[in-house]
Motif scaffolding. Structure first.
Motif, PDB file in Angstrom:
ATOM      1  N   LEU A  75       0.838  -1.196   0.000  1.00  0.00           N
ATOM      2  CA  LEU A  75       0.000   0.000   0.000  1.00  0.00           C
ATOM      3  C   LEU A  75       0.869   1.240   0.000  1.00  0.00           C
ATOM      4  O   LEU A  75       0.632   2.172  -0.746  1.00  0.00           O
ATOM      5  N   GLN A  76       1.935   1.209   0.806  1.00  0.00           N
ATOM      6  CA  GLN A  76       2.827   2.358   0.867  1.00  0.00           C
ATOM      7  C   GLN A  76       3.488   2.575  -0.487  1.00  0.00           C
ATOM      8  O   GLN A  76       3.606   3.703  -0.946  1.00  0.00           O
ATOM      9  N   LYS A  77       3.901   1.515  -1.161  1.00  0.00           N
ATOM     10  CA  LYS A  77       4.520   1.643  -2.477  1.00  0.00           C
ATOM     11  C   LYS A  77       3.541   2.221  -3.482  1.00  0.00           C
ATOM     12  O   LYS A  77       3.903   3.018  -4.327  1.00  0.00           O
ATOM     13  N   GLU A  78       2.289   1.812  -3.391  1.00  0.00           N
ATOM     14  CA  GLU A  78       1.291   2.267  -4.344  1.00  0.00           C
ATOM     15  C   GLU A  78       0.878   3.716  -4.105  1.00  0.00           C
ATOM     16  O   GLU A  78       0.488   4.397  -5.028  1.00  0.00           O
ATOM     17  N   THR A  79       0.963   4.185  -2.867  1.00  0.00           N
ATOM     18  CA  THR A  79       0.469   5.514  -2.561  1.00  0.00           C
ATOM     19  C   THR A  79       1.573   6.566  -2.449  1.00  0.00           C
ATOM     20  O   THR A  79       1.321   7.665  -2.015  1.00  0.00           O
ATOM     21  N   VAL A  80       2.823   6.209  -2.825  1.00  0.00           N
ATOM     22  CA  VAL A  80       3.898   7.199  -2.819  1.00  0.00           C
ATOM     23  C   VAL A  80       3.519   8.279  -3.827  1.00  0.00           C
ATOM     24  O   VAL A  80       3.263   7.991  -4.993  1.00  0.00           O
ATOM     25  N   ALA A  81       3.463   9.505  -3.363  1.00  0.00           N
ATOM     26  CA  ALA A  81       3.037  10.598  -4.231  1.00  0.00           C
ATOM     27  C   ALA A  81       4.113  10.932  -5.244  1.00  0.00           C
ATOM     28  O   ALA A  81       5.302  10.891  -4.945  1.00  0.00           O
ATOM     29  N   ASN A  82       3.678  11.256  -6.438  1.00  0.00           N
ATOM     30  CA  ASN A  82       4.597  11.734  -7.452  1.00  0.00           C
ATOM     31  C   ASN A  82       5.007  13.153  -7.109  1.00  0.00           C
ATOM     32  O   ASN A  82       4.201  13.947  -6.633  1.00  0.00           O
ATOM     33  N   VAL A  83       6.259  13.471  -7.354  1.00  0.00           N
ATOM     34  CA  VAL A  83       6.755  14.820  -7.140  1.00  0.00           C
ATOM     35  C   VAL A  83       6.049  15.744  -8.122  1.00  0.00           C
ATOM     36  O   VAL A  83       5.862  15.403  -9.283  1.00  0.00           O
ATOM     37  N   SER A 134      13.007  21.116 -25.755  1.00  0.00           N
ATOM     38  CA  SER A 134      11.708  20.643 -25.271  1.00  0.00           C
ATOM     39  C   SER A 134      11.608  19.143 -25.475  1.00  0.00           C
ATOM     40  O   SER A 134      12.299  18.560 -26.301  1.00  0.00           O
ATOM     41  N   GLY A 135      10.735  18.529 -24.694  1.00  0.00           N
ATOM     42  CA  GLY A 135      10.515  17.096 -24.790  1.00  0.00           C
ATOM     43  C   GLY A 135       9.460  16.666 -23.803  1.00  0.00           C
ATOM     44  O   GLY A 135       8.827  17.488 -23.146  1.00  0.00           O
ATOM     45  N   SER A 136       9.298  15.374 -23.671  1.00  0.00           N
ATOM     46  CA  SER A 136       8.310  14.842 -22.728  1.00  0.00           C
ATOM     47  C   SER A 136       9.020  14.400 -21.462  1.00  0.00           C
ATOM     48  O   SER A 136      10.225  14.179 -21.452  1.00  0.00           O
ATOM     49  N   TYR A 137       8.254  14.308 -20.382  1.00  0.00           N
ATOM     50  CA  TYR A 137       8.817  13.798 -19.129  1.00  0.00           C
ATOM     51  C   TYR A 137       7.774  12.970 -18.418  1.00  0.00           C
ATOM     52  O   TYR A 137       6.576  13.145 -18.606  1.00  0.00           O
ATOM     53  N   THR A 138       8.268  12.037 -17.603  1.00  0.00           N
ATOM     54  CA  THR A 138       7.391  11.243 -16.748  1.00  0.00           C
ATOM     55  C   THR A 138       7.990  11.216 -15.351  1.00  0.00           C
ATOM     56  O   THR A 138       9.206  11.185 -15.184  1.00  0.00           O
ATOM     57  N   ILE A 139       7.099  11.253 -14.366  1.00  0.00           N
ATOM     58  CA  ILE A 139       7.507  11.181 -12.972  1.00  0.00           C
ATOM     59  C   ILE A 139       6.747  10.046 -12.309  1.00  0.00           C
ATOM     60  O   ILE A 139       5.537   9.926 -12.475  1.00  0.00           O
ATOM     61  N   LYS A 140       7.469   9.232 -11.573  1.00  0.00           N
ATOM     62  CA  LYS A 140       6.857   8.168 -10.773  1.00  0.00           C
ATOM     63  C   LYS A 140       7.569   8.188  -9.432  1.00  0.00           C
ATOM     64  O   LYS A 140       8.752   7.864  -9.356  1.00  0.00           O
ATOM     65  N   GLY A 141       6.875   8.633  -8.405  1.00  0.00           N
ATOM     66  CA  GLY A 141       7.510   8.819  -7.102  1.00  0.00           C
ATOM     67  C   GLY A 141       8.518   9.941  -7.208  1.00  0.00           C
ATOM     68  O   GLY A 141       8.183  11.039  -7.624  1.00  0.00           O
ATOM     69  N   VAL A 161      14.374  13.324  -8.730  1.00  0.00           N
ATOM     70  CA  VAL A 161      14.121  14.733  -8.416  1.00  0.00           C
ATOM     71  C   VAL A 161      13.783  14.854  -6.936  1.00  0.00           C
ATOM     72  O   VAL A 161      13.080  14.006  -6.381  1.00  0.00           O
ATOM     73  N   TYR A 162      14.331  15.874  -6.308  1.00  0.00           N
ATOM     74  CA  TYR A 162      14.055  16.175  -4.906  1.00  0.00           C
ATOM     75  C   TYR A 162      13.669  17.637  -4.816  1.00  0.00           C
ATOM     76  O   TYR A 162      14.319  18.496  -5.412  1.00  0.00           O
ATOM     77  N   ILE A 163      12.612  17.924  -4.059  1.00  0.00           N
ATOM     78  CA  ILE A 163      12.156  19.306  -3.892  1.00  0.00           C
ATOM     79  C   ILE A 163      12.237  19.670  -2.428  1.00  0.00           C
ATOM     80  O   ILE A 163      11.830  18.915  -1.559  1.00  0.00           O
ATOM     81  N   GLN A 164      12.762  20.867  -2.165  1.00  0.00           N
ATOM     82  CA  GLN A 164      12.888  21.374  -0.805  1.00  0.00           C
ATOM     83  C   GLN A 164      12.032  22.629  -0.679  1.00  0.00           C
ATOM     84  O   GLN A 164      12.174  23.569  -1.462  1.00  0.00           O
TER      85      GLN A 164
END
Length: 162
Positions: free
Chosen positions: A33-41, A92-99, A133-136
């Motif tokens: 469940l934790q793996k599935e609910t990790v929010a995307n940045v 320019s280009g496409s991007y994908t984020i997962k977690g 990616v890390y956001i502060q």
């Protein structure tokens, strides 16, 4: 050992075995469940290009030309696409984020010849290797490369200026 003692030990072992098995299943379910609910940045919006770092130890950094204060060098993330504006060219280009993983897909780049192409050359070198990616504080982002000590530092634009 008395019959009552044997029965008590057997009951205790049965309860212990059943509870351990249940805990294992519960732990696995919670882990899944934790793996599935990790929010995307959330990278949406405009980010100013602060620096591109190729080696922390040698301080090999590429920074936008600060003498050109009227020209903002930035990256915009929108609708699974990114757009980069340097002092000379665009990418320019496409991007994908997962977690916290990010993949910047191949895209298009203008190829105008300019006096200072350091930022373009650095971006061309590092973008294919960006992996996380890390956001502060919702205001600073660090895009890390798969290569150790290589990353891009971005600052959130308070007001989007394109």
């Amino acid at each position: 050992m008395t019959r009552k003692s044997i029965l008590s030990v057997a009951t205790a072992l049965t309860i212990l075995t059943a509870s351990c098995g249940g805990n294992k299943e519960n732990k696995e379910a919670a882990g899944n469940l934790q793996k599935e609910t990790v929010a995307n940045v959330d990278m949406r919006g405009q980010w100013y290009l602060d620096s591109i770092v190729f080696s922390d130890s040698d301080y090999v950094r590429v920074r936008p030309d600060e003498r050109l204060s009227s020209i903002h060098q930035y990256i915009v993330f929108e609708d699974n696409t990114y757009f980069i504006k340097t002092n000379c060219n665009t990418i320019s280009g496409s991007y994908t984020i997962k977690g916290d993983s990010i993949i910047l897909g191949d895209g298009a780049m203008t190829e105008m010849a300019c006096d200072n192409m350091a930022v373009e050359d650095a971006l061309r070198r590092i973008l294919p290797n960006i992996a996380t990616v890390y956001i502060q504080n919702d205001s600073i982002a660090r895009l890390d490369s798969r290569n150790p000590s290589e990353y891009i530092v971005l600052c959130k634009a308070p007001i989007e200026i394109k």
